[in-house]
Design an enzyme around this catalytic site. Structure first.
Site, PDB file in Angstrom:
ATOM      1  N   HIS B 215     -14.772 -14.013  -4.972  1.00 39.37           N
ATOM      2  CA  HIS B 215     -15.692 -14.899  -5.854  1.00 39.37           C
ATOM      3  C   HIS B 215     -16.805 -15.192  -5.349  1.00 39.37           C
ATOM      4  O   HIS B 215     -18.011 -15.753  -6.014  1.00 39.37           O
ATOM      5  CB  HIS B 215     -15.047 -15.662  -6.387  1.00 39.37           C
ATOM      6  CG  HIS B 215     -14.727 -15.378  -8.295  1.00 39.37           C
ATOM      7  ND1 HIS B 215     -13.830 -14.827  -7.757  1.00 39.37           N
ATOM      8  CD2 HIS B 215     -14.582 -14.830  -9.067  1.00 39.37           C
ATOM      9  CE1 HIS B 215     -13.480 -13.372  -9.445  1.00 39.37           C
ATOM     10  NE2 HIS B 215     -14.229 -14.611 -10.192  1.00 39.37           N
ATOM     11  N   SER B 219     -18.744  -9.274  -6.009  1.00 41.38           N
ATOM     12  CA  SER B 219     -17.727  -7.513  -5.578  1.00 41.38           C
ATOM     13  C   SER B 219     -19.054  -6.573  -4.890  1.00 41.38           C
ATOM     14  O   SER B 219     -20.523  -7.039  -5.155  1.00 41.38           O
ATOM     15  CB  SER B 219     -17.080  -6.746  -7.021  1.00 41.38           C
ATOM     16  OG  SER B 219     -15.869  -7.709  -8.065  1.00 41.38           O
ATOM     17  N   LYS B 242     -12.649  -2.039 -19.416  1.00 40.36           N
ATOM     18  CA  LYS B 242     -12.676  -1.409 -18.343  1.00 40.36           C
ATOM     19  C   LYS B 242     -11.034  -0.982 -17.411  1.00 40.36           C
ATOM     20  O   LYS B 242     -10.505   0.938 -17.382  1.00 40.36           O
ATOM     21  CB  LYS B 242     -13.760  -0.851 -17.137  1.00 40.36           C
ATOM     22  CG  LYS B 242     -13.759   0.583 -16.408  1.00 40.36           C
ATOM     23  CD  LYS B 242     -15.151   0.716 -15.513  1.00 40.36           C
ATOM     24  CE  LYS B 242     -14.923   1.906 -15.042  1.00 40.36           C
ATOM     25  NZ  LYS B 242     -16.949   2.290 -13.712  1.00 40.36           N
ATOM     26  N   ASP B 243     -10.753  -1.530 -16.962  1.00 38.85           N
ATOM     27  CA  ASP B 243      -9.616  -1.799 -16.802  1.00 38.85           C
ATOM     28  C   ASP B 243      -8.678  -1.486 -17.652  1.00 38.85           C
ATOM     29  O   ASP B 243      -7.422  -1.111 -17.177  1.00 38.85           O
ATOM     30  CB  ASP B 243      -9.531  -3.329 -16.233  1.00 38.85           C
ATOM     31  CG  ASP B 243     -10.110  -3.651 -14.757  1.00 38.85           C
ATOM     32  OD1 ASP B 243     -10.706  -2.697 -14.068  1.00 38.85           O
ATOM     33  OD2 ASP B 243     -10.704  -4.912 -14.659  1.00 38.85           O
ATOM     34  N   GLU B 286      11.009   4.463   3.745  1.00 41.58           N
ATOM     35  CA  GLU B 286      10.759   5.080   2.390  1.00 41.58           C
ATOM     36  C   GLU B 286       8.810   5.548   2.594  1.00 41.58           C
ATOM     37  O   GLU B 286       8.080   5.272   3.866  1.00 41.58           O
ATOM     38  CB  GLU B 286      10.454   4.111   1.304  1.00 41.58           C
ATOM     39  CG  GLU B 286      11.854   3.342   0.516  1.00 41.58           C
ATOM     40  CD  GLU B 286      12.356   4.507  -0.216  1.00 41.58           C
ATOM     41  OE1 GLU B 286      11.969   4.361  -1.373  1.00 41.58           O
ATOM     42  OE2 GLU B 286      13.605   5.626   0.344  1.00 41.58           O
TER      43      GLU B 286
END
Ligand code: HEM
Lengths: 255, 406
Positions: B215, B219, B242-243, B286
């Site tokens: 923050h 971004s 959008k998320d 894995e």
């Protein structure tokens, strides 16, 4: 967005392929009733498979994670399950403290054929018959087809191969040696099916394999059913979320 | 509009004056957090990471209610979860596959950072915390995989903990310390369970710092240039909406695997109870550990192999300085872009190699792959930064959007 879905799909498609190649020839493929996203068990087949297990395999193999009460999945009534459980005996200590036996109850698990591992090995040429409860999941990624192929995969060894005393050649056996300490168990008419189905080798092998897959994955039907509902809800959620997103972002163009 | 406030509104304001949780959330992911308006769908993976962490913690807590961390009962307790616990199979399959999907998301998230140069000034500390989260995730997943106490759990734990014995002088003592004994045994399982429960909450704490560090500069964006206030839109409702859509698409894939192919990603051998007397012919971790496993086995010397394996992750800490270009986004870096995709292919090759026996072609490929991996970071990145002529940067995000490049 498309790129991302493609990337995710590629990862998913790749990951099983990433695994080490499984040894042995290609497995025989059976169109199982439980295959695919909507697959279900065939109850009559499971009942036949139970009969094969009890009459053929149970003398050597345990089925530790299956209790008689679980047989209600195969369509048996409470009374029938009690009757089946009643055919088995379990050790108990009576009120005087002495060893005795009692009849099986629906809450009991299938008993072990051998008292301990040493006894089991001594009775089988040194080899240990594995517990069968998870065997369709623990041996091979394509488990049911592996078990089916293994049960029918006995043949004469290739020229020049020396098969050890007490071993049989099996071209599907996953250990890599192709020599298995279990002799061929399935022959035509090895069992006489209660429901009158013709007991060919293939039929018997399919029935026992389906039964073992139920034993390994008893929640398969519930899972497939829930999956359909969950996917539908999620799809609706996704479409609504998309429309909402479009609508909200449209505000930017108006500015 | 009436000026009357509802009871609910007044209660909310009363509470806000005393503890402004609403204002806090609004500042972090709400209307008070301005985000560049040109973020593409690669930016969805941050919130997806958060979602996966929540799913893992939630399903894990339900599993822990029915799980027994004892070598004689662990395997049986997991089977009990699968068979007798109500919806236990949902929790178990969500958790086991959730780990895989968590790694898919985090790998894409890291790649996004590499493609758009999100690790560069002023976001270095943000990048570091991300790597710490990645390391903690790997530790968590490794120890979680030991818990069902199947054959692969046991032998994977044996192989990986044994790596520490390569450390000179103190190596063997460290391994004994990790095991709580002289082999992977019940004390090992117990401590792994304890730590497996703990680490996700450490990750949660790291996420707080990750978001805090995000923050300050805000971004990054696909163009990698500074976003002016005019180029920003509030996180809520634009990016929340959008998320949510991204979450839907992601869940469709995740649920399809959980409900329709839940054992596709796991190793069959882990459905066999751990047996210290029977070593599997082929011990594989894995899938998400495979590239690092390939690097480990590519190097003939054990100690050097271990150093290379850990080094391959730790080197990411130095990435902001190894990459000498000041241009962030690969969109404007014609040479770097191709080498980054080569790097992705290299990782895919290493993943494949990690699952094969270390001999013949896979061994050669994993050596070439390992060499390329370090070459990429240590030699190529600095040089590309110096020799590359970047494409002209747009003056602002709005300008780029108008030219149809946003
Ligand atoms: C970062 C988050 C987490 C990751 C990546 C993770 C990963 C894993 C993995 C890979 C397994 C093995 C699954 C299997 O093959 O059966 C596992 C098992 C397990 N985890 Fe977690 N886990 C996380 C969080 C948690 C939390 C927070 C808890 C407890 C509150 C938890 C409890 C368990 C339990 C009890 C098992 C054993 C049951 C089983 O094997 O299915 N996990 N975890």
């Amino acid at each position: 967005m498309k790129k991302i879905i493609l990337a995710a799909a590629a990862v998913l498609a790749l990951s099983p392929a990433v695994r080490a190649a499984e040894v042995g020839p290609e497995l025989m493929q059976v169109p199982w009733s439980f295959d695919g996203a909507f697959g279900k068990f065939d109850r009559l087949q499971l009942q036949r498979g139970l009969q094969v297990y009890r009459e053929v395999c149970a003398s050597c193999h345990s089925l530790n994670y299956v209790a008689f009460r679980n047989l209600s999945d195969l369509g048996y009534s409470e009374g029938q399950i009690k009757a089946i459980a009643n055919e088995y005996e379990y050790p108990e200590i009576d009120d005087e403290g002495s060893d005795t036996t009692r009849k099986g109850k629906p809450s009991d698990y299938f008993p072990n054929p051998y008292p301990n591992e040493k006894f089991a090995r001594a009775s089988n040429n040194g080899a240990l018959p594995p517990d069968l409860s998870l065997v369709t999941k623990s041996r091979h990624r394509d488990g049911p087809n592996y078990i089916y192929s293994l049960l029918l995969g006995y043949e004469d060894p290739p020229a020049g191969m020396e098969v050890l005393e007490g071993m049989s050649y099996n071209k599907f056996f996953s250990s890599g040696s192709f020599q298995i300490a279990m002799v061929k168990q399935i022959e035509p008419d090895k069992v006489t099916y209660a429901d009158g189905t013709a007991a060919t080798q293939e039929q018997i092998a399919q029935d026992i394999t389906a039964f073992l897959h139920w034993a390994a994955e008893p929640k398969l039907e519930a899972r497939h059913g829930a999956g359909l509902r969950v996917m539908l809800y999620t799809l609706i959620f996704t479409v609504l979320a998309y429309l909402l997103k479009k609508r909200i972002w449209a505000r930017l163009d108006q500015k | 509009m009436s000026t009357e406030k509802s009871v609910l509104q007044r209660a909310f304001e009363w509470h806000e004056q005393r503890l402004p949780i609403g204002g806090f959330i609004d500042g972090v992911i709400g209307t008070k957090y301005p985000a560049p308006k040109n973020l593409n769908y690669w930016w969805n993976f941050g919130s997806l990471n958060g979602l996966m962490l929540v799913i893992m913690i939630a399903s894990g807590i339900f599993l822990a209610m029915n799980y027994t961390p004892h070598k004689d009962f662990a395997f049986d307790s997991v089977e009990r979860i699968m068979r007798d616990v109500n919806y236990g199979w949902v929790m178990r399959y969500m958790h086991a596959n959730g780990a895989s999907f968590f790694f898919i998301v985090v790998y894409i998230h890291i790649f996004r950072g590499m493609y758009y140069g999100s690790y560069k000034n002023p976001r270095e500390v943000l990048w570091w915390i991300g790597i710490l989260i990645f390391l903690a995730m790997m530790a968590t997943a490794f120890m979680g995989y030991v818990l069902p106490w199947g054959q692969m759990s046991f032998w994977g734990a044996t192989v990986i903990t044994n790596l520490f014995s390569a450390i000179p002088v103190v190596g063997d003592s460290i391994v004994t310390f990790l095991w709580g004994g002289f082999s992977v045994e019940n004390p090992t399982l117990n401590r792994f369970f304890s730590l497996h429960y703990l680490l996700p909450f450490v990750i949660f704490g790291l996420v707080v710092f990750h978001v805090w560090a995000l923050h300050l500069p805000g971004s990054n964006n696909p163009l990698g240039i500074e976003a002016t206030p005019a180029d920003k839109i509030p996180f809520h409702p634009y990016y929340t909406a959008k998320d949510f859509f991204g979450v839907g698409v992601f869940m469709l894939i995740y649920f399809a695997v959980v409900f329709w192919a839940p054992n596709m990603l796991g190793d069959p051998l882990n459905y066999e109870k751990a047996n210290p007397l029977v070593t599997p012919a082929h011990i594989v971790p894995e899938w998400y550990f495979l590239p690092f496993y390939a690097i480990l086995r590519a190097i003939p010397d054990k100690l050097l192999g271990v150093i290379a394996m850990f080094g391959s992750i730790l080197i990411l800490f130095a990435l902001p300085w190894l990459d000498t270009s000041r241009i962030r986004s690969a969109v404007f870096r014609p040479i770097y872009k191709w080498f980054l995709w080569l790097f992705v292919i290299d990782c895919a090759v290493l993943t494949w190699c990690g699952a094969q026996l270390p001999e013949g072609l896979p061994l050669i490929l994993s050596r070439v792959g390992t060499f390329w991996y370090f070459l990429h970071f240590l030699i190529l990145l600095p040089i590309i930064g110096w020799v590359e002529t970047p494409k002209p940067l747009p003056a602002s995000i709005s300008e780029a959007v108008l030219k149809g490049r946003g």
